[in-house]
Design a protein around this motif. Structure first.
Motif, short mmCIF file in Angstrom:
data_model
loop_
_atom_site.label_atom_id
_atom_site.label_comp_id
_atom_site.label_asym_id
_atom_site.label_seq_id
_atom_site.Cartn_x
_atom_site.Cartn_y
_atom_site.Cartn_z
N GLY A 120 8.99 5.28 2.32
CA GLY A 120 7.96 5.93 3.12
C GLY A 120 8.56 6.69 4.29
O GLY A 120 8.08 7.78 4.66
N ARG A 133 1.11 6.81 -6.83
CA ARG A 133 -0.08 7.57 -7.21
C ARG A 133 -0.07 8.98 -6.64
O ARG A 133 -0.31 9.96 -7.36
N ASP A 134 0.21 9.10 -5.34
CA ASP A 134 0.06 10.40 -4.68
C ASP A 134 1.30 11.28 -4.81
O ASP A 134 1.19 12.51 -4.92
N GLU A 135 2.48 10.68 -4.76
CA GLU A 135 3.72 11.48 -4.82
C GLU A 135 4.20 11.68 -6.25
O GLU A 135 4.68 12.76 -6.60
N THR A 164 0.83 -1.20 0.00
CA THR A 164 0.00 0.00 0.00
C THR A 164 0.87 1.26 0.00
O THR A 164 0.51 2.28 -0.59
N THR A 165 2.04 1.17 0.64
CA THR A 165 2.98 2.31 0.61
C THR A 165 3.50 2.52 -0.80
O THR A 165 3.64 3.67 -1.27
N ARG A 199 0.80 4.23 -2.73
CA ARG A 199 0.66 5.62 -2.26
C ARG A 199 1.75 6.50 -2.86
O ARG A 199 1.48 7.62 -3.32
N TYR A 257 6.22 9.56 6.11
CA TYR A 257 4.96 8.89 6.42
C TYR A 257 4.97 8.41 7.88
O TYR A 257 6.02 8.06 8.42
N ASP A 270 1.54 3.78 9.87
CA ASP A 270 0.75 3.68 8.65
C ASP A 270 1.42 2.77 7.61
O ASP A 270 0.75 2.17 6.77
#
Length: 358
Positions: free
Chosen positions: A300, A46-48, A39-40, A43, A305, A309
């Protein structure tokens, strides 16, 4: 020193890694071992990095564990993998990214087999068509997920909140890297740096400010080896392999171990606990172990992060001493809280391995 000549030679050890539009496939065991890593990865991409990553819920195991355990014939494995490629084709993607090193090695083996023996590829296509009605295109680009993080390591640096530097001394964090055997030992041209100079993890450590520590047993197996661990009578060989690596790296006092395989971080983490219980021996300072990280967890961490998480509380060897050295904040009261804040319970304290209290 002929720098230009060295650059020419080094180009032979590089691989092509696609820029975007990835068909991502998770590992069948990593979600149990270190559930926050995948999931990291998603993340970060997609997000960074703003990348297009697609997952198909009907993706299955590649059969790698059964294949390497000699309980599944190669033709069955190739047909299962052909189905995975059909899912990618149906979704309109060409760049295949497996999370698992075993899968990456197996996909490389299947594609290489089909390259040299096209009659086998035709036979597998017929099997798949008869069994499922599906057809497929082979991936235009096959890269392991650690290759993707390596490719975008400088972009991650540009967004990083922390460097791999000991905030108390100003010295680089000392990291030993461990490359999964199925990454480039079987097909050297498929890995960054090949089998001789694998650089996919060392490149991350150096880019993010750490110091790569060399040690005699750097390329020795972690001890997972399917027939070593799956057969109960062979498990002594598994822990002996890990112990040999720990004994070899301990004099160099590493702050962390970095890995890119599902099995390696699991065994290098859990066997430290097992050895401490069996022999009272620990390999870090003050009775602590050496924290073992996946490449997604390390990325992460430098991105800032929350450690819980990304799943660092799942580790047998506490990671807090490393977080404290770098200066990454964490709330120790939330370490064993579930997603909605419920108390999941604190594990029993080990006899020899120090449970970090902060």
């Amino acid at each position: 020193m002929n720098i230009e000549g060295k650059r020419v030679i080094w180009k032979e050890y590089q691989k092509e890694i696609a820029d975007d539009h990835y068909f991502y496939v998770r590992s069948c065991v990593r979600q149990s071992f270190f559930p926050g890593s995948e999931t990291t990865f998603l993340r970060i991409l997609r997000d960074e990095l703003g990348k297009d990553v697609y997952e198909n819920p009907f993706h299955t195991t590649c059969t790698g564990i059964a294949y390497h355990g000699d309980i599944l014939p190669f033709e069955t494995t190739m047909t299962v993998i052909a189905r995975q490629f059909a899912l990618m084709t149906e979704a309109g993607y060409e760049n295949y990214i497996p999370s698992c090193i075993t899968s990456f090695g197996l996909y490389s083996e299947v594609l290489d087999t089909w390259h040299h023996f096209p009659e086998i590829e035709k036979k597998v296509r017929d099997f798949l068509k008869k069994a499922t009605g599906k057809e497929f295109e082979k991936p235009k680009n096959l890269a392991h997920a650690s290759d993707i993080i390596f490719k975008f390591r400088k972009e991650i640096t540009s967004k990083a909140k922390f460097k791999l530097v000991n905030r108390f001394t100003g010295d680089p964090i000392k990291v030993v890297e461990h490359i999964g055997c199925h990454y480039s030992k079987m097909f050297p041209s498929k890995g960054v740096g090949g089998a001789e100079y694998p650089y996919v993890l060392a490149g991350l450590i150096e880019e993010w400010g750490g110091d790569v520590i060399d040690y005699p047993e750097r390329r020795h197996c972690c001890g997972f080896g399917f027939r070593q661990y799956l057969i109960r009578a062979n498990r002594g060989y598994s822990i002996a392999c890990s112990r040999k690596k720990f004994e070899s790296m301990q004099p160099y006092k590493p702050d962390a171990i970095l890995t890119n395989c599902p099995g390696c971080p699991y065994f290098l983490d859990r066997w430290q606990y097992a050895i401490s219980e069996m022999e009272g021996k620990t390999y870090g300072v003050d009775g602590q172990g050496i924290p073992v990280l996946t490449y997604e967890e390390l990325a992460g961490m430098v991105l800032g992060y929350d450690p819980w998480d990304i799943g660092l509380q799942i580790h047998q060897v506490p990671v807090e001493p490393l977080l404290d050295k770098i200066g990454i904040p964490y709330d120790s009261q939330k370490k064993f809280q579930g997603k909605n804040g419920e108390n999941l319970g604190q594990p029993a304290t080990a006899h020899s391995l120090t449970f970090y209290q902060g």
